[in-house]
Design a protein around this motif. Structure first.
Motif, PDB file in Angstrom:
ATOM      1  N   ALA A  90     130.430 143.311   6.993  1.00  0.00           N
ATOM      2  CA  ALA A  90     129.672 144.476   6.533  1.00  0.00           C
ATOM      3  C   ALA A  90     129.485 145.482   7.664  1.00  0.00           C
ATOM      4  O   ALA A  90     129.587 146.693   7.456  1.00  0.00           O
ATOM      5  CB  ALA A  90     128.314 144.033   5.990  1.00  0.00           C
ATOM      6  N   THR A  91     129.249 144.977   8.878  1.00  0.00           N
ATOM      7  CA  THR A  91     129.091 145.870  10.029  1.00  0.00           C
ATOM      8  C   THR A  91     130.394 146.595  10.331  1.00  0.00           C
ATOM      9  O   THR A  91     130.412 147.791  10.628  1.00  0.00           O
ATOM     10  CB  THR A  91     128.636 145.066  11.269  1.00  0.00           C
ATOM     11  OG1 THR A  91     127.409 144.413  10.953  1.00  0.00           O
ATOM     12  CG2 THR A  91     128.436 145.970  12.466  1.00  0.00           C
ATOM     13  N   LEU A  92     131.505 145.861  10.232  1.00  0.00           N
ATOM     14  CA  LEU A  92     132.812 146.491  10.484  1.00  0.00           C
ATOM     15  C   LEU A  92     133.044 147.636   9.502  1.00  0.00           C
ATOM     16  O   LEU A  92     133.407 148.749   9.898  1.00  0.00           O
ATOM     17  CB  LEU A  92     133.924 145.445  10.364  1.00  0.00           C
ATOM     18  CG  LEU A  92     135.337 145.889  10.774  1.00  0.00           C
ATOM     19  CD1 LEU A  92     136.151 144.691  11.244  1.00  0.00           C
ATOM     20  CD2 LEU A  92     136.096 146.557   9.630  1.00  0.00           C
ATOM     21  N   TYR A  93     132.805 147.364   8.201  1.00  0.00           N
ATOM     22  CA  TYR A  93     133.074 148.391   7.189  1.00  0.00           C
ATOM     23  C   TYR A  93     132.062 149.541   7.244  1.00  0.00           C
ATOM     24  O   TYR A  93     132.370 150.646   6.792  1.00  0.00           O
ATOM     25  CB  TYR A  93     133.090 147.760   5.803  1.00  0.00           C
ATOM     26  CG  TYR A  93     134.346 146.958   5.536  1.00  0.00           C
ATOM     27  CD1 TYR A  93     135.589 147.581   5.439  1.00  0.00           C
ATOM     28  CD2 TYR A  93     134.293 145.574   5.413  1.00  0.00           C
ATOM     29  CE1 TYR A  93     136.746 146.847   5.210  1.00  0.00           C
ATOM     30  CE2 TYR A  93     135.437 144.831   5.187  1.00  0.00           C
ATOM     31  CZ  TYR A  93     136.667 145.469   5.092  1.00  0.00           C
ATOM     32  OH  TYR A  93     137.809 144.743   4.888  1.00  0.00           O
ATOM     33  N   ARG A  94     130.894 149.273   7.804  1.00  0.00           N
ATOM     34  CA  ARG A  94     129.926 150.354   7.955  1.00  0.00           C
ATOM     35  C   ARG A  94     130.439 151.380   8.972  1.00  0.00           C
ATOM     36  O   ARG A  94     130.227 152.577   8.822  1.00  0.00           O
ATOM     37  CB  ARG A  94     128.576 149.777   8.393  1.00  0.00           C
ATOM     38  CG  ARG A  94     127.440 150.770   8.335  1.00  0.00           C
ATOM     39  CD  ARG A  94     126.084 150.084   8.234  1.00  0.00           C
ATOM     40  NE  ARG A  94     125.858 149.114   9.289  1.00  0.00           N
ATOM     41  CZ  ARG A  94     125.731 147.805   9.076  1.00  0.00           C
ATOM     42  NH1 ARG A  94     125.816 147.303   7.857  1.00  0.00           N
ATOM     43  NH2 ARG A  94     125.521 146.977  10.080  1.00  0.00           N
ATOM     44  N   HIS A  95     131.136 150.905   9.992  1.00  0.00           N
ATOM     45  CA  HIS A  95     131.685 151.809  11.007  1.00  0.00           C
ATOM     46  C   HIS A  95     133.041 152.375  10.593  1.00  0.00           C
ATOM     47  O   HIS A  95     133.331 153.550  10.833  1.00  0.00           O
ATOM     48  CB  HIS A  95     131.843 151.072  12.337  1.00  0.00           C
ATOM     49  CG  HIS A  95     130.555 150.813  13.045  1.00  0.00           C
ATOM     50  ND1 HIS A  95     129.933 151.758  13.835  1.00  0.00           N
ATOM     51  CD2 HIS A  95     129.752 149.713  13.073  1.00  0.00           C
ATOM     52  CE1 HIS A  95     128.813 151.259  14.326  1.00  0.00           C
ATOM     53  NE2 HIS A  95     128.676 150.024  13.880  1.00  0.00           N
ATOM     54  N   PHE A  96     133.870 151.534   9.974  1.00  0.00           N
ATOM     55  CA  PHE A  96     135.236 151.930   9.615  1.00  0.00           C
ATOM     56  C   PHE A  96     135.500 151.473   8.174  1.00  0.00           C
ATOM     57  O   PHE A  96     135.810 150.304   7.943  1.00  0.00           O
ATOM     58  CB  PHE A  96     136.247 151.287  10.582  1.00  0.00           C
ATOM     59  CG  PHE A  96     135.956 151.583  12.022  1.00  0.00           C
ATOM     60  CD1 PHE A  96     136.249 152.822  12.568  1.00  0.00           C
ATOM     61  CD2 PHE A  96     135.353 150.622  12.833  1.00  0.00           C
ATOM     62  CE1 PHE A  96     135.963 153.107  13.891  1.00  0.00           C
ATOM     63  CE2 PHE A  96     135.065 150.891  14.160  1.00  0.00           C
ATOM     64  CZ  PHE A  96     135.373 152.139  14.683  1.00  0.00           C
ATOM     65  N   PRO A  97     135.355 152.374   7.228  1.00  0.00           N
ATOM     66  CA  PRO A  97     135.358 151.981   5.810  1.00  0.00           C
ATOM     67  C   PRO A  97     136.686 151.427   5.307  1.00  0.00           C
ATOM     68  O   PRO A  97     136.723 150.742   4.285  1.00  0.00           O
ATOM     69  CB  PRO A  97     135.002 153.277   5.076  1.00  0.00           C
ATOM     70  CG  PRO A  97     135.256 154.380   6.050  1.00  0.00           C
ATOM     71  CD  PRO A  97     135.057 153.809   7.409  1.00  0.00           C
ATOM     72  N   ASP A  98     137.806 151.709   5.998  1.00  0.00           N
ATOM     73  CA  ASP A  98     139.086 151.168   5.540  1.00  0.00           C
ATOM     74  C   ASP A  98     140.018 150.982   6.739  1.00  0.00           C
ATOM     75  O   ASP A  98     139.719 151.410   7.859  1.00  0.00           O
ATOM     76  CB  ASP A  98     139.734 152.086   4.487  1.00  0.00           C
ATOM     77  CG  ASP A  98     139.850 153.526   4.966  1.00  0.00           C
ATOM     78  OD1 ASP A  98     140.394 153.750   6.077  1.00  0.00           O
ATOM     79  OD2 ASP A  98     139.400 154.444   4.250  1.00  0.00           O
ATOM     80  N   ARG A  99     141.147 150.338   6.486  1.00  0.00           N
ATOM     81  CA  ARG A  99     142.082 150.017   7.566  1.00  0.00           C
ATOM     82  C   ARG A  99     142.634 151.270   8.242  1.00  0.00           C
ATOM     83  O   ARG A  99     142.759 151.334   9.465  1.00  0.00           O
ATOM     84  CB  ARG A  99     143.233 149.158   7.019  1.00  0.00           C
ATOM     85  CG  ARG A  99     144.259 148.758   8.097  1.00  0.00           C
ATOM     86  CD  ARG A  99     145.389 147.954   7.480  1.00  0.00           C
ATOM     87  NE  ARG A  99     144.883 146.739   6.890  1.00  0.00           N
ATOM     88  CZ  ARG A  99     144.661 145.609   7.584  1.00  0.00           C
ATOM     89  NH1 ARG A  99     144.908 145.579   8.888  1.00  0.00           N
ATOM     90  NH2 ARG A  99     144.207 144.528   6.991  1.00  0.00           N
ATOM     91  N   ASP A 100     142.984 152.279   7.452  1.00  0.00           N
ATOM     92  CA  ASP A 100     143.563 153.495   8.035  1.00  0.00           C
ATOM     93  C   ASP A 100     142.604 154.144   9.035  1.00  0.00           C
ATOM     94  O   ASP A 100     143.020 154.622  10.096  1.00  0.00           O
ATOM     95  CB  ASP A 100     143.924 154.498   6.939  1.00  0.00           C
ATOM     96  CG  ASP A 100     145.142 154.067   6.141  1.00  0.00           C
ATOM     97  OD1 ASP A 100     145.847 153.139   6.593  1.00  0.00           O
ATOM     98  OD2 ASP A 100     145.385 154.644   5.061  1.00  0.00           O
ATOM     99  N   THR A 101     141.327 154.167   8.684  1.00  0.00           N
ATOM    100  CA  THR A 101     140.327 154.746   9.586  1.00  0.00           C
ATOM    101  C   THR A 101     140.235 153.937  10.873  1.00  0.00           C
ATOM    102  O   THR A 101     140.155 154.495  11.975  1.00  0.00           O
ATOM    103  CB  THR A 101     138.952 154.795   8.898  1.00  0.00           C
ATOM    104  OG1 THR A 101     139.062 155.532   7.683  1.00  0.00           O
ATOM    105  CG2 THR A 101     137.909 155.451   9.791  1.00  0.00           C
ATOM    106  N   LEU A 102     140.266 152.617  10.736  1.00  0.00           N
ATOM    107  CA  LEU A 102     140.192 151.762  11.921  1.00  0.00           C
ATOM    108  C   LEU A 102     141.414 151.957  12.816  1.00  0.00           C
ATOM    109  O   LEU A 102     141.278 152.111  14.036  1.00  0.00           O
ATOM    110  CB  LEU A 102     140.065 150.294  11.499  1.00  0.00           C
ATOM    111  CG  LEU A 102     140.020 149.273  12.635  1.00  0.00           C
ATOM    112  CD1 LEU A 102     138.844 149.549  13.568  1.00  0.00           C
ATOM    113  CD2 LEU A 102     139.937 147.853  12.075  1.00  0.00           C
ATOM    114  N   VAL A 103     142.608 151.981  12.220  1.00  0.00           N
ATOM    115  CA  VAL A 103     143.833 152.174  13.007  1.00  0.00           C
ATOM    116  C   VAL A 103     143.783 153.523  13.730  1.00  0.00           C
ATOM    117  O   VAL A 103     144.111 153.627  14.914  1.00  0.00           O
ATOM    118  CB  VAL A 103     145.084 152.075  12.114  1.00  0.00           C
ATOM    119  CG1 VAL A 103     146.333 152.446  12.891  1.00  0.00           C
ATOM    120  CG2 VAL A 103     145.231 150.667  11.545  1.00  0.00           C
TER     121      VAL A 103
END
Length: 252
Positions: A90-103
Motif C-alpha cells: 500500500a505504501t509503494l502504490y501510494r507513492h507510485f500508483p503503477d509500474r510505468d510511474t515507478l520505472v
C-alpha cells in the motif's frame, strides 16, 4: 477619600493583566513566521514540506526498485520491490500508483545521481583519467544498468523531465571524457556511448542467470576496461565511436 474608591474599581483590572500574558507569547510568534516553521509557513501560503518518513519511504522504494530492475529488468515483481524496501504494498502504490510511474522515477533518480557523480569526479580529482576512473566505479555502484528501460519499446523517452535529465547526463559525461582526451590521457577513438554501454554491461548480472553477486567482479572488470582506455592505444578498434544518440536509436 475619593482616591481609594477609584482604586477599588481598578482592582478587577488585575485579571485583565493576565490578558496581556497571551500577548507575551505573541512576541515569539513573529520569528516563527520564517521558513523554519512549517505550520505558520503553510498559513502564509508556502507549500508544506513532505513528512520526513514519506521522503525516506520514497527513497527506499526508488533504491530497491533500482536494484530489482538491474537484476530482473523493469518487469520485476512490485511485491519484490516492496519487500526490498521494507514497506507494504500500500505504501509503494501510494507513492507510485503503477509500474510505468515507478520505472519513470527510477530512471530519473538514477540519471540524476550518475550525472552528479560525473560532475563531482571532474571537479575533485587531480587529473582527467582519475576523474574518469572515479566516475566509472561510482556509476556502477549507482546501478547505471537501471537506465536500460530507456532503450525499451514503449518507454516515454521524450517526457520533458527525462529529456532534461538525459541531456544533463550526456553533457556531464561528454565533458568528462573530452577532458581525458584533450589531456592526452584517454584514447581518442571512443565516445560516450562506448563508455555507457560498457558500464551497463560490466556492472549488472547476466539476464536469466542466478549470478546476482557480481559486485565483487564488476569493479575488477571495469578497471580492466579503463586500462584499455589509456593512451597510447594498444590496438585499433573496429567500427566507430558510439554516441548516446546511437544508443537511443537501438543500433547496438
Amino acid at each position: 477619600m475619593k482616591r481609594p474608591s477609584t482604586t477599588a474599581p481598578t482592582a478587577p483590572a488585575a485579571p485583565v493583566a493576565p490578558e496581556a500574558a497571551p500577548t507575551a507569547p505573541a512576541a515569539p510568534v513573529a520569528p516563527v513566521a520564517g521558513p523554519a516553521c512549517g505550520a505558520h509557513a503553510a498559513r502564509a501560503g508556502a507549500v508544506p514540506r513532505p513528512r520526513a518518513d514519506a521522503v525516506r519511504n520514497r527513497e527506499r522504494i526508488l533504491a530497491a526498485a533500482r536494484e530489482a530492475f538491474v537484476e530482473f529488468g523493469s518487469a520485476a515483481p512490485l511485491d519484490e520491490v516492496a519487500r526490498r524496501a521494507g514497506i507494504g504494498n500500500a505504501t509503494l502504490y501510494r507513492h507510485f500508483p503503477d509500474r510505468d510511474t515507478l520505472v519513470h522515477h527510477v530512471v530519473l533518480f538514477t540519471t540524476e545521481r550518475v550525472t552528479a557523480s560525473a560532475e563531482a569526479s571532474l571537479a575533485e580529482e587531480p587529473d582527467a583519467f582519475a576523474a574518469l576512473c572515479r566516475f566509472t566505479h561510482t556509476a556502477a555502484d549507482e546501478r547505471i544498468g537501471a537506465l536500460c528501460p530507456m532503450l525499451a519499446d514503449g518507454f516515454d523517452q521524450d517526457h520533458p523531465e527525462l529529456l532534461a535529465a538525459r541531456t544533463a547526463l550526456a553533457e556531464a559525461v561528454e565533458t568528462l571524457l573530452a577532458a581525458g582526451q584533450e589531456s592526452g590521457l584517454v584514447r581518442a577513438d571512443i565516445g560516450v556511448g562506448d563508455l555507457m554501454v560498457a558500464l551497463s554491461q560490466l556492472s549488472r548480472p547476466l539476464p536469466g542467470t542466478a549470478c546476482f553477486d557480481t559486485d565483487r567482479f564488476a569493479h575488477r572488470h571495469l578497471q580492466l576496461f579503463l586500462d584499455g582506455l589509456r593512451t597510447p592505444a594498444r590496438s585499433e578498434l573496429p567500427g566507430s565511436a558510439a554516441t548516446l544518440e546511437d544508443l537511443t536509436l537501438k543500433t547496438m
